[in-house]
Structure formats: C-alpha cells, structure tokens
Design a protein around this motif. Structure first.
Motif, PDB file in Angstrom:
ATOM      1  N   ASP A  92     -19.915 -14.852 -13.403  1.00 32.91           N
ATOM      2  CA  ASP A  92     -19.731 -14.706 -11.964  1.00 32.91           C
ATOM      3  C   ASP A  92     -20.666 -15.636 -11.191  1.00 32.91           C
ATOM      4  O   ASP A  92     -21.550 -15.200 -10.458  1.00 32.91           O
ATOM      5  CB  ASP A  92     -19.962 -13.257 -11.555  1.00 32.91           C
ATOM      6  N   VAL A  93     -20.481 -16.919 -11.380  1.00 29.65           N
ATOM      7  CA  VAL A  93     -21.185 -17.929 -10.597  1.00 29.65           C
ATOM      8  C   VAL A  93     -20.182 -19.008 -10.216  1.00 29.65           C
ATOM      9  O   VAL A  93     -19.264 -19.306 -10.957  1.00 29.65           O
ATOM     10  CB  VAL A  93     -22.366 -18.582 -11.375  1.00 29.65           C
ATOM     11  N   GLN A  94     -20.391 -19.573  -9.052  1.00 25.04           N
ATOM     12  CA  GLN A  94     -19.514 -20.627  -8.570  1.00 25.04           C
ATOM     13  C   GLN A  94     -20.241 -21.961  -8.628  1.00 25.04           C
ATOM     14  O   GLN A  94     -21.449 -22.028  -8.384  1.00 25.04           O
ATOM     15  CB  GLN A  94     -19.097 -20.332  -7.124  1.00 25.04           C
ATOM     16  N   GLU A  95     -19.509 -22.995  -8.964  1.00 25.86           N
ATOM     17  CA  GLU A  95     -20.099 -24.334  -8.927  1.00 25.86           C
ATOM     18  C   GLU A  95     -20.422 -24.683  -7.477  1.00 25.86           C
ATOM     19  O   GLU A  95     -19.590 -24.503  -6.586  1.00 25.86           O
ATOM     20  CB  GLU A  95     -19.115 -25.337  -9.528  1.00 25.86           C
ATOM     21  N   VAL A  96     -21.626 -25.189  -7.248  1.00 22.53           N
ATOM     22  CA  VAL A  96     -22.114 -25.422  -5.890  1.00 22.53           C
ATOM     23  C   VAL A  96     -21.921 -26.890  -5.523  1.00 22.53           C
ATOM     24  O   VAL A  96     -22.530 -27.777  -6.117  1.00 22.53           O
ATOM     25  CB  VAL A  96     -23.605 -25.030  -5.779  1.00 22.53           C
ATOM     26  N   SER A  97     -21.068 -27.129  -4.538  1.00 19.99           N
ATOM     27  CA  SER A  97     -20.872 -28.475  -4.007  1.00 19.99           C
ATOM     28  C   SER A  97     -21.816 -28.688  -2.827  1.00 19.99           C
ATOM     29  O   SER A  97     -22.483 -27.752  -2.360  1.00 19.99           O
ATOM     30  CB  SER A  97     -19.423 -28.648  -3.547  1.00 19.99           C
ATOM     31  N   ILE A  98     -21.840 -29.899  -2.288  1.00 19.45           N
ATOM     32  CA  ILE A  98     -22.678 -30.174  -1.129  1.00 19.45           C
ATOM     33  C   ILE A  98     -22.272 -29.298   0.053  1.00 19.45           C
ATOM     34  O   ILE A  98     -23.117 -28.788   0.792  1.00 19.45           O
ATOM     35  CB  ILE A  98     -22.641 -31.677  -0.736  1.00 19.45           C
ATOM     36  N   ASN A  99     -20.967 -29.056   0.213  1.00 18.60           N
ATOM     37  CA  ASN A  99     -20.522 -28.250   1.351  1.00 18.60           C
ATOM     38  C   ASN A  99     -20.900 -26.778   1.198  1.00 18.60           C
ATOM     39  O   ASN A  99     -21.269 -26.124   2.176  1.00 18.60           O
ATOM     40  CB  ASN A  99     -19.006 -28.399   1.536  1.00 18.60           C
ATOM     41  N   ILE A 100     -20.805 -26.249  -0.013  1.00 21.23           N
ATOM     42  CA  ILE A 100     -21.234 -24.865  -0.247  1.00 21.23           C
ATOM     43  C   ILE A 100     -22.747 -24.761  -0.075  1.00 21.23           C
ATOM     44  O   ILE A 100     -23.264 -23.775   0.475  1.00 21.23           O
ATOM     45  CB  ILE A 100     -20.800 -24.410  -1.651  1.00 21.23           C
ATOM     46  N   PHE A 101     -23.481 -25.765  -0.534  1.00 19.49           N
ATOM     47  CA  PHE A 101     -24.939 -25.802  -0.364  1.00 19.49           C
ATOM     48  C   PHE A 101     -25.290 -25.787   1.118  1.00 19.49           C
ATOM     49  O   PHE A 101     -26.171 -25.034   1.556  1.00 19.49           O
ATOM     50  CB  PHE A 101     -25.487 -27.058  -1.041  1.00 19.49           C
ATOM     51  N   ARG A 102     -24.588 -26.628   1.914  1.00 25.89           N
ATOM     52  CA  ARG A 102     -24.845 -26.671   3.353  1.00 25.89           C
ATOM     53  C   ARG A 102     -24.595 -25.308   4.004  1.00 25.89           C
ATOM     54  O   ARG A 102     -25.382 -24.824   4.807  1.00 25.89           O
ATOM     55  CB  ARG A 102     -23.916 -27.700   4.018  1.00 25.89           C
ATOM     56  N   GLU A 103     -23.432 -24.706   3.676  1.00 20.63           N
ATOM     57  CA  GLU A 103     -23.070 -23.442   4.310  1.00 20.63           C
ATOM     58  C   GLU A 103     -24.032 -22.321   3.911  1.00 20.63           C
ATOM     59  O   GLU A 103     -24.411 -21.494   4.746  1.00 20.63           O
ATOM     60  CB  GLU A 103     -21.633 -23.065   3.940  1.00 20.63           C
ATOM     61  N   ALA A 104     -24.435 -22.287   2.640  1.00 14.55           N
ATOM     62  CA  ALA A 104     -25.380 -21.266   2.193  1.00 14.55           C
ATOM     63  C   ALA A 104     -26.700 -21.399   2.949  1.00 14.55           C
ATOM     64  O   ALA A 104     -27.285 -20.401   3.408  1.00 14.55           O
ATOM     65  CB  ALA A 104     -25.604 -21.384   0.688  1.00 14.55           C
ATOM     66  N   PHE A 105     -27.172 -22.623   3.081  1.00 14.05           N
ATOM     67  CA  PHE A 105     -28.413 -22.859   3.826  1.00 14.05           C
ATOM     68  C   PHE A 105     -28.247 -22.422   5.279  1.00 14.05           C
ATOM     69  O   PHE A 105     -29.132 -21.775   5.862  1.00 14.05           O
ATOM     70  CB  PHE A 105     -28.789 -24.343   3.766  1.00 14.05           C
ATOM     71  N   SER A 106     -27.111 -22.753   5.874  1.00 16.14           N
ATOM     72  CA  SER A 106     -26.857 -22.392   7.262  1.00 16.14           C
ATOM     73  C   SER A 106     -26.876 -20.880   7.449  1.00 16.14           C
ATOM     74  O   SER A 106     -27.449 -20.363   8.421  1.00 16.14           O
ATOM     75  CB  SER A 106     -25.499 -22.963   7.703  1.00 16.14           C
ATOM     76  N   GLU A 107     -26.261 -20.139   6.506  1.00 19.51           N
ATOM     77  CA  GLU A 107     -26.185 -18.686   6.634  1.00 19.51           C
ATOM     78  C   GLU A 107     -27.540 -18.014   6.438  1.00 19.51           C
ATOM     79  O   GLU A 107     -27.796 -16.943   7.001  1.00 19.51           O
ATOM     80  CB  GLU A 107     -25.166 -18.124   5.636  1.00 19.51           C
ATOM     81  N   LEU A 108     -28.426 -18.633   5.654  1.00 19.23           N
ATOM     82  CA  LEU A 108     -29.743 -18.044   5.409  1.00 19.23           C
ATOM     83  C   LEU A 108     -30.808 -18.493   6.409  1.00 19.23           C
ATOM     84  O   LEU A 108     -31.835 -17.822   6.565  1.00 19.23           O
ATOM     85  CB  LEU A 108     -30.217 -18.369   3.988  1.00 19.23           C
ATOM     86  N   VAL A 109     -30.564 -19.616   7.090  1.00 17.67           N
ATOM     87  CA  VAL A 109     -31.596 -20.184   7.963  1.00 17.67           C
ATOM     88  C   VAL A 109     -31.169 -20.242   9.431  1.00 17.67           C
ATOM     89  O   VAL A 109     -31.972 -19.964  10.331  1.00 17.67           O
ATOM     90  CB  VAL A 109     -31.986 -21.597   7.475  1.00 17.67           C
TER      91      VAL A 109
END
Length: 608
Positions: A498-515
């Motif tokens: 249960d892990v997803q491959e992290v692309s640049i766009n997923i990385f950006r969105e995750a950072f945005s949601e946490l910060v």
C-alpha cells in the motif's frame, strides 16, 4: 381478434380469391422494387457525399473563446473574477474527480471491497457507503470530496428503451452497457452529467465502431451531421430518459447551467451530449440570461476523436466553453480515426507544463514511448496527479516552486544511494530527472538534512520536523485520500503493497497539503492515524480484515479479544462499529447487505 402483442387481427385477411391474390402480389412486388430503388439511390447519394467529405470539407469554425497558441497557465483565477468561457481550474479539477467517481459503478458500492460488475445493482443507491459519504462532503475536511450530489429517488424510472433504469441519478443501460450519472448542486445552480468510460467488452466494441451514423440534433432543415456509430449508439440508448430527468429537474427553477464531463469513451459521450443538450434544452438555456459561454459547459479528459467535420464546426458554435484535457503521452487522445475530429480547446499537460490551446499539429513529446507508457498516461490517476501538481505549483511563488523541483531532483539521482527506490518507467524519465518516480518503503523515511534546510529557507518555519519526517510517507498515500481506492491488487489478484509511486506532482501536492493548506493540522493528524493503521495492516495491502480491525479496536478500548471469535462474529462486530458511525453523523446505515463492510480501508478506518 388480437394476438399476444395486442394488435387486432382480421381472420379473413388471407382468404382472398386467386385473382386478387395474384394482382395483390404483383402490386406488392412492384412497390417493393420501387422502395428498393429509392433506398438505393438515397444510399448512393449519401455514400457519394461521404466519399466527397473525405477529400473536401468546409472551412473550420473555431471556438468563440480565443487563446494564443500554446498559452501557459501561470495563475489560478478566482471564479468570481474569471471571464466568461475562460479556463477554470476549479471546473477542471471537479471534472477529473467526477470522472473517477463515475467509474466506481457510479459510487453505489464505493468501499474497500470492490464489487464485480456482474453483481452490480442500481436498486439502492440511496444506501451510501463511507466512500460515498466522503465524496459527497458529508464528513467535511477529512478527505477531498465535491459538492455535487446524486439526485433523489423521485426521478427513478425504468428506461423507455433497452434494458435498464434510472435510480437516484444513476443511469445504467445493459444492452449497450452505457453508464452515466446525473448530479446537481443547487447552490451553484448546475446540473452535472457524468459519462463513464470503457469498462467492458461491449464498451470496447462501441469504441471500435467508427463508421458514420446520422446524428439527429439540428434545427429543422439544417445540414446533416454524423459521428462514429458506436458512440452514437451508446448515447441514443439513454438520451430519452436522460432528457426527461434533466427537464424535470430544470422545471423546479433551481438551475441555470448544464455541465457534462467524462473520461475516454465517457469524454466523447460528454462532448456529444453537450451538443445534443444545446438543441434539446435550447429554449431553457437561453431563458437563463447567462451568456452562451457559461450556460453549457464541457470539460473532458482523454477523449478520443468521434465527430464528423460539419458536426465539429456546429459544436464550436454551440458549446464554446469546452476544454478537452490530455496528458502528453495519452495514446487514446491521439488515435487516428478516419474523417473523425476532436472538439473543444485542447489542453495538454505533463510533469511541468500546462498549456491551453496547444498546437496539436506538433508533437508534445518525442513519441518514442513504449505502448505501456502510452496506456498508463491515459489513466485517471495520472490526470489527477497532473492537475494536483498544477494547483500546488501555482500556489507557490516561482522561486518556491523551483526549490521544490530542485529538492525532488536531488532525490532521484541514479548514481546515489537512498532509503527509497528511484524508478525510471518511461523513456523520458531516463534522461529527464523531473519525470522520475520515488518508491518509498511502507514505513516512513525522512528527508535529508540538506533537503530539509533548502525547504525551510524557501518556506520558513512551516517546514517542521514532522514535515521533514513524514512528507514522503504522506505523498505515498496521497491519491487514496483523493479517490478513496484502497486495496490495490496485481493482475493475479495478489494484494500490492500500500504505497504509491511518488511523482514530482504528487510530491508538490503532498508538500502543499502539509505546509500551505488551511487544513494542514488535520492532514498531519491523518498521518498519525495512518501509522496506526499500517501497524495493524499485517500484509500491508491497505485493507484491514475484520479480524485485524476488531483486534485493534478491542485494544484501543481496553477490551479483551478472544482468539475463538468466529469470522461471522468478527464481521458482525465490524458492522456494529460502523452502525454507530452512521448514527453519529445522522445518516441511515445501508440496508443492502452488499454494502456491508467485510474489510476496512484507511478512509473507513479514519472516519471510524
């Protein structure tokens, strides 16, 4: 007397004398010959017209909404300030979420345990799963839902043709396997029509039927239009009942806009339906007082070609607010179709670019991708990823966005050793670092001190120790919090980690949601619950069995857990817990036994 069909029959009809029978037969034969000759001549004329159409066509008509070629989207315009017909990131994001929603058998059985199509029933869509409640924003702030709701059961009916029915806005016709949703949002005065894409062999056959078929929507005496036969067949199987439902909704006086959307096959059906509605609902739409560019809207993803040239031209006149979104490597949107054409303003996107009115005469990529890559870029998850990346990229300053990209690139160098795996699944990713993926372990891994320092320098004290420790972990679970699809399996049915491959766009969105998000504290809270969930999930497949769930809640409540508890008793305990959840949020617990949980996804666990 009457036969079984109710048609009155004359018992003496076949008892005429030899003379009348003979001349009657001659007359019938003559009439048949005349009708055959007439049909043949019409067929020849139309066939000749079709051949001519392959080599000659009228001048192109373009959209009333104009953009310079290759316009890069650089800012998100507030809806209250957006000019009529201009691209709406809000509409685009909503269209992708609705298209994903439409694939899950219209959400009726949207939960952790997938339901096979053969077991699908549209008898109780008002009995909502946890996933449906989340998607409908019935549990706000926990997950990313949307405001449109399924219409009520007062619009239920059997379809007037074919086999199927309308149930609380879910329309399913079985002979053509056409699936769609009718939803509404009274606050936005909008009716939404969501067309499902290819899901079955019958859908695939309709995709392949590209020979022309008459398209009946036009003004009396207007020129004739044609579209691909399979697409017309799917659309016409449900249009009578869809029209009846839309007109009944409209008669309440609560609506001023129709919004159509879909992915793949659903995309071209959404385009065709928007054109049909421009005629069917012409009087009603004109009476709204809204401009032509705003009263009928169509956003699609991964749509194939399907319209004849004259139909294409008429479409641009009647549905100017149409944006046809395409991932750069999506093969379906690029498939050739003889004398068939796209409609709408083309929007193309990848890891770093989002271009409106892209010049499709030139290639966006090298076109050297493997077939698997071309197919994967057609998936809804890739569209969701690119749109999430667009929003999070534009929310940062150019300097901050560049820092995020630089940090990501520093984590995917092929000559370095990391706690995660670096993937190069595409031809482009082998030479283009930003197109690579990160595959993290199931357990959290931290950013390097250098990466953390660069992010803190760009974004300030919002980049906390928790962000540093859990950013990649959160990113690897991100898509599930947007589309609720837990419990992924490989082709053999074996659960995937249960892990997803992290692309640049997923990385950006995750950072945005946490910060950057207003809900960043809630998002961090989800991480804490997710860690607990993963510790319970022994096979790391993203689903808790009834036994895992009951054992965990017993420990959390300080209750004893008996190893002698039977499977049926475990499921009953699971059900009792979620009956309490439904009671707390004042929603009726589903009566349909097919909606009862036998396993628990993280979305369901978090709600519990």
């Amino acid at each position: 007397m009457a036969d079984d069909s109710g048609i009155v029959m004359d018992p003496t009809a076949n008892q005429g004398n030899l003379f009348t029978n003979f001349f009657g037969g001659v007359s019938t034969a003559t009439g048949n010959a005349a009708r055959f000759a007439q049909a043949t001549s019409i067929g020849v004329v139309r066939g000749a017209g079709g051949v001519v159409g392959l080599f000659w066509r009228p001048a192109p008509v373009d959209s009333l909404i104009t953009y310079e070629l290759d316009s890069e989207l650089s800012e998100l315009i507030d809806e209250s300030k957006r000019e009529d017909g201009r691209f709406s990131a809000e509409f685009a994001n909503l269209s992708v979420r609705l298209a994903i929603f439409g694939y899950l058998e219209a959400g009726s059985y949207w939960q952790s345990a997938p339901r096979p199509i053969k077991g699908f029933s549209v008898t109780h869509p008002e009995h909502q799963s946890i996933g449906m409640l989340l998607a409908s924003n019935k549990i706000p702030a926990l997950f990313h839902g949307f405001s449109p709701k399924l219409i009520g059961k007062e619009y239920n009916r059997k379809l007037s043709r074919g086999k199927g029915r309308v149930s609380s806005g879910i329309i399913k016709e079985f002979e053509t396997d056409t699936d769609l949703l009718v939803m509404h949002d009274v606050a936005r005065e909008t009716i939404y029509i969501i067309w499902q894409g290819t899901q079955s062999r019958v859908d695939g056959l309709n995709d392949a039927r590209f020979f022309p078929r008459f398209w009946p929507y036009r003004h009396e005496g207007g020129e004739r239009f044609y579209a691909s036969r399979g697409f017309v067949r799917s659309h016409e199987a449900v249009i009578n009942d869809l029209t009846a439902v839309v007109k009944e909704l409209w008669s309440t006086g609560k609506y001023k806009r129709i919004f159509t959307t879909g992915h793949s096959l659903g995309g071209i059906l959404a385009h065709l339906n928007a054109h049909a509605m421009s005629y069917i609902m012409e009087t009603e739409l004109e009476a709204t007082g809204l401009p032509l560019e705003e009263r009928l809207v169509c956003y699609t993803i991964g749509s194939p070609k399907g319209m004849g040239w004259r139909l294409r031209n008429d479409y641009f006149k009647r549905v100017p607010h149409t944006y046809r979104m395409r991932n750069d490597e999506d093969i379906v949107a690029r498939l050739p179709a003889p004398n068939r054409h796209h409609v709408g303003i083309p929007v193309i996107m990848d890891e770093t670019r989002f271009i409106i009115n892209y010049d499709e005469a030139k290639g966006f990529t090298s076109d050297r991708e493997k077939i698997g890559e071309l197919v994967s870029d057609h998936g809804t998850a890739n569209y969701l990823s690119n749109l999430l990346g667009l929003e999070s990229r534009i929310r940062s300053t150019p300097a901050q966005s560049k820092t995020l990209e630089d940090v990501f690139v520093s984590m995917v160098q092929l000559d370095q050793t990391y706690e995660w795996e670096v993937l190069t699944p595409t031809e482009k990713s082998k030479s283009m670092e930003i197109a690579r993926f990160i595959k993290v372990p199931v357990t959290p891994v931290s950013l390097s001190p250098a990466s953390s320092s660069r992010l803190k320098e760009a974004f300030g004290e919002s980049v906390t120790i928790d962000v540093n420790n859990y950013l990649l972990y959160y990113a690897s679970k991100l898509v599930e919090t947007h589309d609720f699809t837990g419990g992924k399996k490989d082709d053999s049915g074996k659960p995937l980690p249960d892990v997803q491959e992290v692309s640049i766009n997923i990385f950006r969105e995750a950072f945005s949601e946490l910060v950057l998000d207003e809900d960043k504290e809630m998002n961090m809270e989800k991480i804490r619950y997710r860690i607990i969930f993963d510790r319970i999930d022994q096979d790391s497949d993203g689903l808790l069995t009834a036994g895992e769930f009951v054992r965990a809640i017993s420990a959390m409540k300080g209750q004893a857990f008996s190893l002698e508890t039977t499977d049926d008793e475990l499921v009953e305990k699971l059900r009792a817990e979620f009956e309490n959840v439904y009671a707390l949020i004042e929603e009726p617990y589903p009566e349909d036994p097919r909606l009862h949980l036998t396993s628990v996804s993280f979305a369901e666990f978090f709600v519990w």
